[in-house]
Design an enzyme around this catalytic site. Sequence first.
Site, PDB file in Angstrom:
ATOM      1  NE  ARG A  86       1.339  35.960  27.646  1.00  0.00           N
ATOM      2  CZ  ARG A  86       0.619  35.081  26.975  1.00  0.00           C
ATOM      3  NH1 ARG A  86       0.288  35.333  25.719  1.00  0.00           N
ATOM      4  NH2 ARG A  86       0.217  33.956  27.541  1.00  0.00           N
ATOM      5  N   PRO A 145      -4.567  41.689  17.737  1.00  0.00           N
ATOM      6  CG  PRO A 145      -5.791  39.796  18.303  1.00  0.00           C
ATOM      7  CD  PRO A 145      -5.207  41.036  18.889  1.00  0.00           C
ATOM      8  NE  ARG A 196       0.035  39.747  12.202  1.00  0.00           N
ATOM      9  CZ  ARG A 196       1.072  39.542  13.000  1.00  0.00           C
ATOM     10  NH1 ARG A 196       1.839  40.568  13.351  1.00  0.00           N
ATOM     11  NH2 ARG A 196       1.363  38.327  13.439  1.00  0.00           N
ATOM     12  CD  GLU A 234       4.654  43.112   6.902  1.00  0.00           C
ATOM     13  OE1 GLU A 234       4.447  44.041   7.697  1.00  0.00           O
ATOM     14  OE2 GLU A 234       4.842  41.930   7.277  1.00  0.00           O
ATOM     15  CG  HIS A 242       7.020  42.621  10.354  1.00  0.00           C
ATOM     16  ND1 HIS A 242       5.857  42.172   9.774  1.00  0.00           N
ATOM     17  CD2 HIS A 242       7.005  42.135  11.625  1.00  0.00           C
ATOM     18  CE1 HIS A 242       5.171  41.456  10.653  1.00  0.00           C
ATOM     19  NE2 HIS A 242       5.857  41.427  11.790  1.00  0.00           N
TER      20      HIS A 242
END
Length: 303
Positions: free
Chosen positions: A157, A194, A222, A251, A270
């Site tokens: 998407r 991902p 990521r 993080e 982020h």
Amino acid sequence: MKVAILDGYSINPGDLSWDPLEKLCDLVCYDRTSDEQIIRRSRDMDGIYVSQCVITGEIMDALPRLRYIGVTATGYDHVDIAAAKAHGIAVTNNPAYSTEAVAQHAFALILELTNHVGSYHRSVLQGDWYDSPDFCYMREPISLLDGKSLGIVGYGRIGRRVARIAEAFGMTVNIYSRDPEAARKSDILTLHCPLNSENHGLINRDFIAGMKDGAILINTARGGLIQTDDVLEALRSGKLAGAGIDVLETEPPVRPHPLIGAPNCIVTPHIAWMPRETRQKVVDVSAANLASYIEGGTLNRII
């Protein structure tokens, strides 16, 4: 039904209301929960919501009352899904809530690296325009997106939304999953896939060597997709003309991080997913997921 939000601050630092959830359950909200606090805070709960808290099988063993886990994000790798299934715990997530936001942030990074708006603004504030002998001046080179090519790694998407924006800028779009040569022929490469065991460290020295000289790298996906030291080396050598990074493998990062302050590298904390409208969607979808669960439905159920 008693429900606890274990790490709600990133979603709602105070500018939103939890009212959609509070109408459905007896809700307790914690801004942050340490690993040591998870069991104690969840012991009396029928359900919990988590964004980053890691929920293992061992934790589930200690929570016999728990029947529902709501993930306030799209990814759910921090919840042991196999263990949840074995315990009869329903798990839901928030799919596709950040598509437009992440695509927008990817282009915010691209435009900062091509137009240097922030740098020029700081220059004006420092008085450089007052002192210029001409009506304008060149501080850093500005490049045109029209006619350039954008390679997209991960054509879900977000990747598709990025492609539409790129085309509006007059760019050619190369899709890595359809054409592995996309990396070699793209002026800008942006990551939207991902993270998994197969692509961990995908952007390494060998991959970068196959990229176009002077390309720009964007990562809003990521942190584990890139090999930090290899990207740093490429920035220092000029193989990469710039990088826009919104995600790091750890993080918050451990000081000093090699990419923070690296040449021609913009790092944001982020925040690609963080517009208020997007976070409101997380609250609304989380409430809809819980309402569906209570009614016996399966809205956004993982298991």
